[in-house]
Design a protein around this motif. Sequence first.
Motif, short mmCIF file in Angstrom:
data_model
loop_
_atom_site.label_atom_id
_atom_site.label_comp_id
_atom_site.label_asym_id
_atom_site.label_seq_id
_atom_site.Cartn_x
_atom_site.Cartn_y
_atom_site.Cartn_z
N ILE A 97 55.16 84.85 105.22
CA ILE A 97 55.55 83.55 105.77
C ILE A 97 54.85 83.31 107.11
O ILE A 97 54.31 82.22 107.36
CB ILE A 97 57.08 83.46 105.92
N VAL A 98 54.85 84.31 107.98
CA VAL A 98 54.23 84.16 109.30
C VAL A 98 52.73 83.90 109.16
O VAL A 98 52.19 82.99 109.80
CB VAL A 98 54.50 85.40 110.19
N VAL A 99 52.06 84.67 108.32
CA VAL A 99 50.61 84.48 108.13
C VAL A 99 50.33 83.08 107.57
O VAL A 99 49.41 82.40 108.02
CB VAL A 99 50.02 85.58 107.23
N SER A 100 51.13 82.65 106.60
CA SER A 100 50.95 81.31 106.03
C SER A 100 51.10 80.22 107.09
O SER A 100 50.27 79.31 107.18
CB SER A 100 51.96 81.06 104.90
N TYR A 101 52.14 80.34 107.91
CA TYR A 101 52.36 79.30 108.92
C TYR A 101 51.36 79.37 110.06
O TYR A 101 51.03 78.33 110.64
CB TYR A 101 53.79 79.34 109.42
N VAL A 102 50.86 80.53 110.39
CA VAL A 102 49.80 80.61 111.40
C VAL A 102 48.57 79.87 110.90
O VAL A 102 47.95 79.09 111.63
CB VAL A 102 49.47 82.09 111.75
N GLN A 103 48.22 80.07 109.63
CA GLN A 103 47.08 79.36 109.04
C GLN A 103 47.33 77.85 109.01
O GLN A 103 46.44 77.05 109.30
CB GLN A 103 46.80 79.88 107.62
N ILE A 104 48.56 77.46 108.67
CA ILE A 104 48.90 76.03 108.63
C ILE A 104 48.76 75.42 110.02
O ILE A 104 48.13 74.37 110.19
CB ILE A 104 50.33 75.83 108.08
N PHE A 105 49.35 76.05 111.02
CA PHE A 105 49.31 75.48 112.37
C PHE A 105 47.90 75.48 112.95
O PHE A 105 47.54 74.57 113.69
CB PHE A 105 50.30 76.19 113.30
N ARG A 106 47.10 76.47 112.60
CA ARG A 106 45.69 76.45 113.04
C ARG A 106 44.97 75.25 112.42
O ARG A 106 44.21 74.56 113.10
CB ARG A 106 44.99 77.75 112.63
N ALA A 107 45.21 75.00 111.15
CA ALA A 107 44.57 73.86 110.48
C ALA A 107 45.07 72.53 111.06
O ALA A 107 44.29 71.60 111.26
CB ALA A 107 44.83 73.90 108.98
N VAL A 108 46.35 72.46 111.34
CA VAL A 108 46.93 71.21 111.87
C VAL A 108 46.43 70.92 113.27
O VAL A 108 46.13 69.78 113.61
CB VAL A 108 48.48 71.28 111.85
N LEU A 109 46.34 71.94 114.10
CA LEU A 109 45.90 71.72 115.47
C LEU A 109 44.42 71.35 115.56
O LEU A 109 43.99 70.80 116.57
CB LEU A 109 46.20 72.95 116.33
N ARG A 110 43.66 71.63 114.50
CA ARG A 110 42.26 71.23 114.47
C ARG A 110 42.07 69.79 114.02
O ARG A 110 41.02 69.21 114.24
CB ARG A 110 41.46 72.15 113.54
N MET A 111 43.07 69.21 113.38
CA MET A 111 42.91 67.84 112.90
C MET A 111 43.24 66.84 114.02
O MET A 111 44.02 67.16 114.92
CB MET A 111 43.75 67.57 111.65
N PRO A 112 42.63 65.66 113.97
CA PRO A 112 42.93 64.64 114.98
C PRO A 112 44.40 64.22 114.90
O PRO A 112 44.98 64.21 113.81
CB PRO A 112 42.02 63.47 114.60
N PRO A 113 45.01 63.86 116.04
CA PRO A 113 46.43 63.53 116.06
C PRO A 113 46.81 62.40 115.10
O PRO A 113 47.89 62.41 114.54
CB PRO A 113 46.70 63.12 117.51
N GLU A 114 45.96 61.44 114.92
CA GLU A 114 46.32 60.30 114.08
C GLU A 114 46.22 60.61 112.59
O GLU A 114 46.53 59.78 111.76
CB GLU A 114 45.45 59.08 114.42
N GLN A 115 45.82 61.83 112.22
CA GLN A 115 45.65 62.16 110.82
C GLN A 115 46.91 62.71 110.16
O GLN A 115 46.86 63.17 109.04
CB GLN A 115 44.52 63.18 110.65
N GLY A 116 48.00 62.71 110.80
CA GLY A 116 49.24 63.12 110.15
C GLY A 116 49.84 64.42 110.64
O GLY A 116 50.50 65.10 109.87
N ARG A 117 49.62 64.77 111.90
CA ARG A 117 50.25 65.98 112.43
C ARG A 117 51.77 65.90 112.33
O ARG A 117 52.43 66.87 111.99
CB ARG A 117 49.87 66.20 113.90
#
Length: 196
Positions: A97-117
Motif C-alpha cells: 500500500i505504501v509503495v503504491s501510494y508513494v508512486q501515486i503521489f509522485r505522479a500526481v505532484l508532477r502533473m499541473p494543478p489544473e489537471q485534476g490533483r
Amino acid sequence: MAYDRYIAICKPLHYGSLLGSRACAQMAAAAWASDFLNAVLHTANTFSVPLCQGNSVDQFFCEIPQILKLSCSDAYLREIGALVLSISLAFGCFVFIVVSYVQIFRAVLRMPPEQGRHKVFSTCLPHLAVVFLMVSTVLFAYLKTPSITSTSLDLVVAVLYSVVPPAVNPLLYSMRNKELKYGVKKLFLCLLLKHQ
C-alpha cells in the motif's frame, strides 16, 4: 484498492489489460487464501489452549489477547509464531500500500494543478484514512504493554479496528457522490435548525 488506484492514475492506458477480471479474481483469491490460512492457524491455537480462569471474555468477540489472559498453559510460543505469520502478512500488505501510494503521489505532484490533483487526492485520501485508522488501532491493541491494559480501553480499541473501518468505508467512498453530499448537508442543516 491501492493497486487499483495506482494503475488508474499512473498507468491509465494499461488499466484494462493490467486490471482485468482475471487479475481481480487472482488478487481476491490470494487475499482470501491468506486470510483463511491466518484464521485457521489462530483458531487451531485458540481451541488448543486450556482455560483455567473461566471462559468469560471481556470483549464483544473472542480476541486472541483476551483468550490468552484466561489461559493457564504456556501457549505463548505457539501464539507468538502465529502472530509473527500474521504480522508478516500484514506488513507485506502495508508495504504494498505504501509503495503504491508513494508512486501515486509522485505522479500526481508532477502533473499541473489544473489537471485534476483535487480529484486524485479526494479519491485516494479516504482509503488512506481508513487504512491508517485500522493499522494504528490494531498495532496499539496487539503491541501495547500489559501495564496499560484495561477492559474499557481494550473494548474501545477493538471497536475502533473491527467496527469503525467497515462502517466508515461506504460513507467515505460515497462522499464523492454529489447527491449524497447534498443529502448529508441537508440532514445536518435540518438537525441544526431543529436544535435551535
